[in-house]
Write a protein that holds these residues in place. Structure first.
Motif, PDB file in Angstrom:
ATOM      1  N   LEU A 378       6.713  45.064 -69.676  1.00  0.00           N
ATOM      2  CA  LEU A 378       5.724  45.788 -70.486  1.00  0.00           C
ATOM      3  C   LEU A 378       4.820  46.642 -69.606  1.00  0.00           C
ATOM      4  O   LEU A 378       4.496  47.781 -69.944  1.00  0.00           O
ATOM      5  N   GLU A 379       4.395  46.085 -68.484  1.00  0.00           N
ATOM      6  CA  GLU A 379       3.532  46.850 -67.581  1.00  0.00           C
ATOM      7  C   GLU A 379       4.257  48.043 -66.997  1.00  0.00           C
ATOM      8  O   GLU A 379       3.702  49.128 -66.845  1.00  0.00           O
ATOM      9  N   ALA A 380       5.542  47.847 -66.680  1.00  0.00           N
ATOM     10  CA  ALA A 380       6.313  48.926 -66.074  1.00  0.00           C
ATOM     11  C   ALA A 380       6.798  49.925 -67.114  1.00  0.00           C
ATOM     12  O   ALA A 380       7.273  51.012 -66.753  1.00  0.00           O
ATOM     13  N   GLY A 381       6.695  49.575 -68.398  1.00  0.00           N
ATOM     14  CA  GLY A 381       7.154  50.470 -69.441  1.00  0.00           C
ATOM     15  C   GLY A 381       8.664  50.567 -69.515  1.00  0.00           C
ATOM     16  O   GLY A 381       9.192  51.578 -70.000  1.00  0.00           O
ATOM     17  N   THR A 382       9.349  49.558 -69.085  1.00  0.00           N
ATOM     18  CA  THR A 382      10.825  49.598 -69.052  1.00  0.00           C
ATOM     19  C   THR A 382      11.457  48.769 -70.164  1.00  0.00           C
ATOM     20  O   THR A 382      12.679  48.644 -70.205  1.00  0.00           O
ATOM     21  N   ILE A 383      10.621  48.192 -71.017  1.00  0.00           N
ATOM     22  CA  ILE A 383      11.171  47.356 -72.076  1.00  0.00           C
ATOM     23  C   ILE A 383      11.876  48.239 -73.107  1.00  0.00           C
ATOM     24  O   ILE A 383      11.451  49.358 -73.395  1.00  0.00           O
ATOM     25  N   GLU A 384      12.930  47.761 -73.682  1.00  0.00           N
ATOM     26  CA  GLU A 384      13.689  48.511 -74.673  1.00  0.00           C
ATOM     27  C   GLU A 384      13.341  47.987 -76.067  1.00  0.00           C
ATOM     28  O   GLU A 384      13.502  46.795 -76.347  1.00  0.00           O
ATOM     29  N   TRP A 385      12.868  48.877 -76.913  1.00  0.00           N
ATOM     30  CA  TRP A 385      12.440  48.500 -78.259  1.00  0.00           C
ATOM     31  C   TRP A 385      13.557  48.803 -79.254  1.00  0.00           C
ATOM     32  O   TRP A 385      14.276  49.788 -79.136  1.00  0.00           O
ATOM     33  N   GLU A 386      13.630  47.928 -80.274  1.00  0.00           N
ATOM     34  CA  GLU A 386      14.567  48.145 -81.365  1.00  0.00           C
ATOM     35  C   GLU A 386      13.798  48.066 -82.690  1.00  0.00           C
ATOM     36  O   GLU A 386      13.701  47.018 -83.335  1.00  0.00           O
ATOM     37  N   PHE A 387      13.200  49.190 -83.070  1.00  0.00           N
ATOM     38  CA  PHE A 387      12.366  49.234 -84.269  1.00  0.00           C
ATOM     39  C   PHE A 387      13.238  49.367 -85.514  1.00  0.00           C
ATOM     40  O   PHE A 387      14.125  50.235 -85.589  1.00  0.00           O
ATOM     41  N   GLU A 388      12.960  48.490 -86.487  1.00  0.00           N
ATOM     42  CA  GLU A 388      13.645  48.530 -87.773  1.00  0.00           C
ATOM     43  C   GLU A 388      12.646  48.170 -88.874  1.00  0.00           C
ATOM     44  O   GLU A 388      11.634  47.502 -88.629  1.00  0.00           O
ATOM     45  N   ARG A 389      12.969  48.599 -90.088  1.00  0.00           N
ATOM     46  CA  ARG A 389      12.115  48.282 -91.234  1.00  0.00           C
ATOM     47  C   ARG A 389      12.409  46.847 -91.676  1.00  0.00           C
ATOM     48  O   ARG A 389      13.531  46.527 -92.070  1.00  0.00           O
ATOM     49  N   GLN A 390      11.369  45.984 -91.586  1.00  0.00           N
ATOM     50  CA  GLN A 390      11.543  44.564 -91.861  1.00  0.00           C
ATOM     51  C   GLN A 390      10.474  44.089 -92.839  1.00  0.00           C
ATOM     52  O   GLN A 390       9.376  44.657 -92.936  1.00  0.00           O
ATOM     53  N   ASP A 391      10.820  43.008 -93.547  1.00  0.00           N
ATOM     54  CA  ASP A 391       9.888  42.364 -94.475  1.00  0.00           C
ATOM     55  C   ASP A 391       9.009  41.405 -93.676  1.00  0.00           C
ATOM     56  O   ASP A 391       9.478  40.409 -93.123  1.00  0.00           O
ATOM     57  N   ILE A 392       7.710  41.703 -93.596  1.00  0.00           N
ATOM     58  CA  ILE A 392       6.799  40.900 -92.778  1.00  0.00           C
ATOM     59  C   ILE A 392       6.661  39.490 -93.341  1.00  0.00           C
ATOM     60  O   ILE A 392       6.608  38.505 -92.586  1.00  0.00           O
ATOM     61  N   SER A 393       6.619  39.359 -94.657  1.00  0.00           N
ATOM     62  CA  SER A 393       6.482  38.025 -95.255  1.00  0.00           C
ATOM     63  C   SER A 393       7.671  37.146 -94.898  1.00  0.00           C
ATOM     64  O   SER A 393       7.515  35.950 -94.591  1.00  0.00           O
ATOM     65  N   GLN A 394       8.863  37.715 -94.918  1.00  0.00           N
ATOM     66  CA  GLN A 394      10.059  36.966 -94.560  1.00  0.00           C
ATOM     67  C   GLN A 394      10.012  36.531 -93.101  1.00  0.00           C
ATOM     68  O   GLN A 394      10.372  35.403 -92.750  1.00  0.00           O
ATOM     69  N   LEU A 395       9.520  37.437 -92.220  1.00  0.00           N
ATOM     70  CA  LEU A 395       9.393  37.102 -90.804  1.00  0.00           C
ATOM     71  C   LEU A 395       8.433  35.933 -90.609  1.00  0.00           C
ATOM     72  O   LEU A 395       8.710  35.000 -89.831  1.00  0.00           O
ATOM     73  N   VAL A 396       7.299  35.939 -91.316  1.00  0.00           N
ATOM     74  CA  VAL A 396       6.318  34.855 -91.192  1.00  0.00           C
ATOM     75  C   VAL A 396       6.926  33.537 -91.627  1.00  0.00           C
ATOM     76  O   VAL A 396       6.738  32.480 -90.985  1.00  0.00           O
ATOM     77  N   LYS A 397       7.704  33.549 -92.724  1.00  0.00           N
ATOM     78  CA  LYS A 397       8.334  32.320 -93.202  1.00  0.00           C
ATOM     79  C   LYS A 397       9.328  31.777 -92.179  1.00  0.00           C
ATOM     80  O   LYS A 397       9.404  30.553 -91.948  1.00  0.00           O
ATOM     81  N   GLU A 398      10.072  32.648 -91.535  1.00  0.00           N
ATOM     82  CA  GLU A 398      11.028  32.202 -90.527  1.00  0.00           C
ATOM     83  C   GLU A 398      10.313  31.583 -89.329  1.00  0.00           C
ATOM     84  O   GLU A 398      10.780  30.569 -88.772  1.00  0.00           O
ATOM     85  N   VAL A 399       9.177  32.180 -88.920  1.00  0.00           N
ATOM     86  CA  VAL A 399       8.416  31.623 -87.796  1.00  0.00           C
ATOM     87  C   VAL A 399       7.877  30.251 -88.154  1.00  0.00           C
ATOM     88  O   VAL A 399       7.871  29.318 -87.320  1.00  0.00           O
ATOM     89  N   ILE A 400       7.419  30.076 -89.410  1.00  0.00           N
ATOM     90  CA  ILE A 400       6.930  28.748 -89.841  1.00  0.00           C
ATOM     91  C   ILE A 400       8.052  27.724 -89.755  1.00  0.00           C
ATOM     92  O   ILE A 400       7.839  26.582 -89.308  1.00  0.00           O
TER      93      ILE A 400
END
Length: 537
Positions: A378-400
Motif C-alpha cells: 500500500l505504501e509503495a502503491g504497487t497493490i493491484e485492485w479489483e473493483f467490482e459492484r458488490q452488495d455491502i449488506s451481503q459482504l457484512v453478513k459473510e464477515v459475521i
C-alpha cells in the motif's frame, strides 16, 4: 486582495468627513447658544434703549410743562393759528388784541397739542390722565389707572409695560405753584400728585429691526462658520490628510510586496518623522527579506537533500519489508506443513497440546507477515485492485459468519441491521479484510457475553457501516492516532496477542483508496463505534 477589500469595507467614513462632522457638532451648538445669548442681550438692550428714550421724552415734556407753568400758568396762542386747532379749551381765558383773539393754553393743552404733532409723525404718543380729571378727555384707561394707583399707593416714580405692539411709560405729575389755579381742589384734598404723563412708543418697528439684526448676525455667523470649516478642511487636507494618504498608499504597496516603496514627505513636523520611520522600516524589511531569501534557499536545499535521503531510506525500508515478508512466508509454509503432519501422527495428548500452541503462534506470525506485506504494498502503491459492484449488506453478513467461531468462544452476541440491495464499487477481498479487522478488534476488546452491533445505513449518496462494541473505549486524545501505523491501543486491559498496530492503518489505507473515510467515536469505559463511509455504486 481579500484583506485589502475587508479593510476598505471597514473604513466607511473618511477622516475628512469625520473632521467636518466633528467641527459642525462643536461649532453649531456653540453658535446656537451664542446667537441665543446675543438675541437675548439685544432684546434687553432694545428694551432698555426704549425705556431710556421714553424717560428722555417724558423729561422734555415735563420741562416744557414746567416752563409753561412758570409763564404765569400758560401761554397765549392765536386761536386762528394752526397750533390752536383741534384742542378743546378747558378754560375760557382769552385776550383780544385789535382783530386777533388769543387763547390761554395751559400745560395740559400744550401737552395735548404736542402729542398730536408726535402722532402725526408716527414716532411716539403721549397724553395726560388723572383719576379726577378736570377735562374728561384725560380720563385714564386701565394701564394709566394702574400706574396712577401705583404712584399714589406705592410711591413709585415711574411705571411701564411692554406689549407686542407698543411700549407704555408713565410718570407722575406733581403739584407746583403754577398748578394751584386749576388743581386747587386736589391740593385741598392733601395729595401732591395731580395726574400722570403717559408716553407710548411703537415697539413693532423696534422688534422688526431687532429681528432683522439678529438674522443678519446669524447669516454673518453662518458665513464665518462655513468659511472657517472650509479653511480648516483645506488645512487638514493639505497638512494632514495628504501626507497620511501618501503613507497609506506606500504602506499598501509595501504590503503587496513592493519593498522599494518609499514615502516622500516634506512637512517639517511629526508626519515627516513618521515618513522617515516608514522608510527606515521599509529598508529594514528589504534587508531582512534578502537575508530571509538566502536562508530559505539554504534551508530548502538542505531539506531537499534530507528529503531525498529519507525517500531513499524509506524505499530501502519498504523493499526490505517486502523482501522479508516474502522470504518469511516460505519457511513458515514448511513449518506449518510439518506441524500438520505431526498433528496427524502424534497421539499423546501432551504433545498435541504443544502442537496447538505452536499452530496458534504460527497463525499469528502468518497474519503479522501478511499485514506487513500488505502495508508495504500500500505504501509503495504497487497493490493491484479489483473493483467490482458488490452488495455491502451481503459482504457484512459473510464477515459475521467468518467471525462467528471466535464470538462463540467469548459468548459474544452480534446484532446486525443490514438492509438489502445497498451496492458499492469495491475490491471485495480488501474490503472484507477491513471488516474482519474491525470486527476482530471489537471482539478482542469486548468482555465475555458482550454485545456487538453492526449497521449498514444509506446516507445521501454514500453507504455507512458502523461497528459498535462494548469495550473499554478509546481515550479522547488517541482518537486520531489509532489510525497511524504501529499504534497499539492502551486500554488498561490485559489482552493477549494485542497485535503490532498495523491493522487500523491498513484499513484506513484501503478505505481511502475506495474514496471513502473511516472514523471512530468513543465513550471511555463503555464503548467504541467505528464508521466506514463508501460512495454508492
Amino acid at each position: 486582495m481579500q484583506n485589502e477589500k475587508n479593510i476598505s469595507e471597514k473604513i466607511s467614513y473618511p477622516l475628512k468627513r469625520k473632521f467636518v462632522v466633528g467641527v459642525i457638532i462643536i461649532i453649531v451648538p456653540i453658535l446656537g447658544l451664542l446667537f441665543t445669548w446675543i438675541g437675548f442681550r439685544l432684546s434687553n438692550q432694545s428694551k432698555q434703549e426704549t425705556l431710556e428714550k421714553a424717560r428722555v421724552i417724558a423729561d422734555q415734556i415735563v420741562l416744557t410743562r414746567q416752563w409753561i407753568t412758570d409763564c404765569m400758568g400758560g401761554v397765549f396762542v392765536n386761536i386762528e393759528s394752526p397750533g390752536a386747532q383741534g384742542i378743546p379749551f378747558a378754560v375760557k381765558d382769552q385776550l383780544c388784541m385789535l382783530s386777533d383773539t388769543y387763547q390761554l393754553f395751559t400745560p395740559s393743552m400744550v401737552t395735548q397739542k404736542l402729542s398730536q404733532y408726535s402722532f402725526e409723525k408716527k414716532s411716539y404718543q403721549f397724553r395726560l390722565s388723572s383719576l379726577r380729571p378736570i377735562n374728561m378727555a384725560n380720563s385714564p384707561n386701565r394701564f394709566e389707572k394702574t400706574a396712577l394707583n401705583s404712584f399714589t399707593t406705592n410711591k413709585t416714580t415711574e411705571y411701564y409695560q411692554f406689549t407686542s405692539q407698543a411700549f407704555n411709560y408713565m410718570i407722575p405729575l406733581y403739584n407746583t405753584k403754577g398748578c394751584i389755579k386749576c388743581h386747587a381742589r386736589k391740593i385741598k384734598q392733601g395729595t401732591s400728585i395731580i395726574g400722570g404723563l403717559r408716553v407710548t412708543i411703537p415697539y413693532q418697528n423696534i422688534k422688526q429691526t431687532l429681528r432683522k439684526n439678529i438674522w443678519l448676525l446669524a447669516g454673518a455667523g453662518l458665513c464665518i462658520t462655513l468659511v472657517t470649516i472650509a479653511v480648516l478642511v483645506f488645512l487638514i487636507h493639505t497638512l494632514v490628510l495628504k501626507p497620511i494618504n501618501e503613507l497609506e498608499e506606500k504602506s499598501r504597496q509595501l504590503s503587496t510586496g513592493n519593498l522599494n516603496a518609499r514615502a516622500s514627505l516634506h512637512t517639517n513636523d511629526e508626519l515627516e518623522k513618521l515618513g522617515n520611520s516608514f522608510n527606515i522600516m521599509a529598508e529594514s524589511l528589504m534587508h531582512n527579506q534578502e537575508n530571509l531569501e538566502e536562508k530559505v534557499a539554504t534551508a530548502t536545499k538542505d531539506l531537499a537533500l534530507a528529503n531525498n535521503e529519507l525517500l531513499r531510506l524509506d524505499k530501502l525500508k519498504t523493499d526490505f519489508l517486502a523482501n522479508m515478508s516474502h522470504e518469511l512466508r516460505t519457511p513458515l509454509t514448511a513449518v506449518k506443513g510439518s506441524i500438520n503432519y505431526l498433528e496427524r501422527t502424534l497421539t499423546d495428548p501432551d504433545h498435541l497440546e504443544f502442537i496447538q500452541i505452536i499452530e496458534k503462534n504460527i497463525a499469528r506470525l502468518t497474519r503479522l507477515i501478511s499485514n506487513l506485506f500488505d502495508f508495504t504494498k500500500l505504501e509503495a502503491g504497487t497493490i493491484e485492485w479489483e473493483f467490482e459492484r458488490q452488495d455491502i449488506s451481503q459482504l457484512v453478513k459473510e464477515v459475521i459468519d467468518i467471525m462467528s467461531p471466535i464470538t462463540l468462544q467469548k459468548k459474544i452476541t452480534i446484532l446486525s441491521d443490514c438492509p438489502e440491495h445497498l451496492y458499492a464499487v469495491i475490491d471485495l477481498e480488501r474490503m472484507e479484510q477491513v471488516l474482519v479487522n474491525l470486527l476482530d478488534n471489537a471482539i478482542k476488546f469486548s468482555n465475555l457475553k458482550a454485545q456487538i452491533t453492526i449497521r449498514v445505513t444509506p446516507v445521501n449518496d454514500h453507504i455507512q457501516i458502523s461497528i459498535k462494541d462494548q469495550g473499554p473505549g478509546v481515550p479522547k486524545e488517541n482518537l486520531e492516532t489509532i489510525f497511524k501505523k504501529f499504534y497499539t491501543a492502551t486500554t488498561g486491559l490485559n489482552i493477549k496477542n494485542q497485535g503490532a498496530g498495523m491493522g487500523l492503518a491498513i484499513s484506513k489505507a484501503i478505505v481511502t483508496a475506495h474514496n471513502g473515510s473511516i472514523s471512530v467515536e468513543s465513550k471511555k469505559g463503555s464503548s467504541s463505534t467505528f464508521f466506514i463511509t463508501l460512495p454508492k455504486g
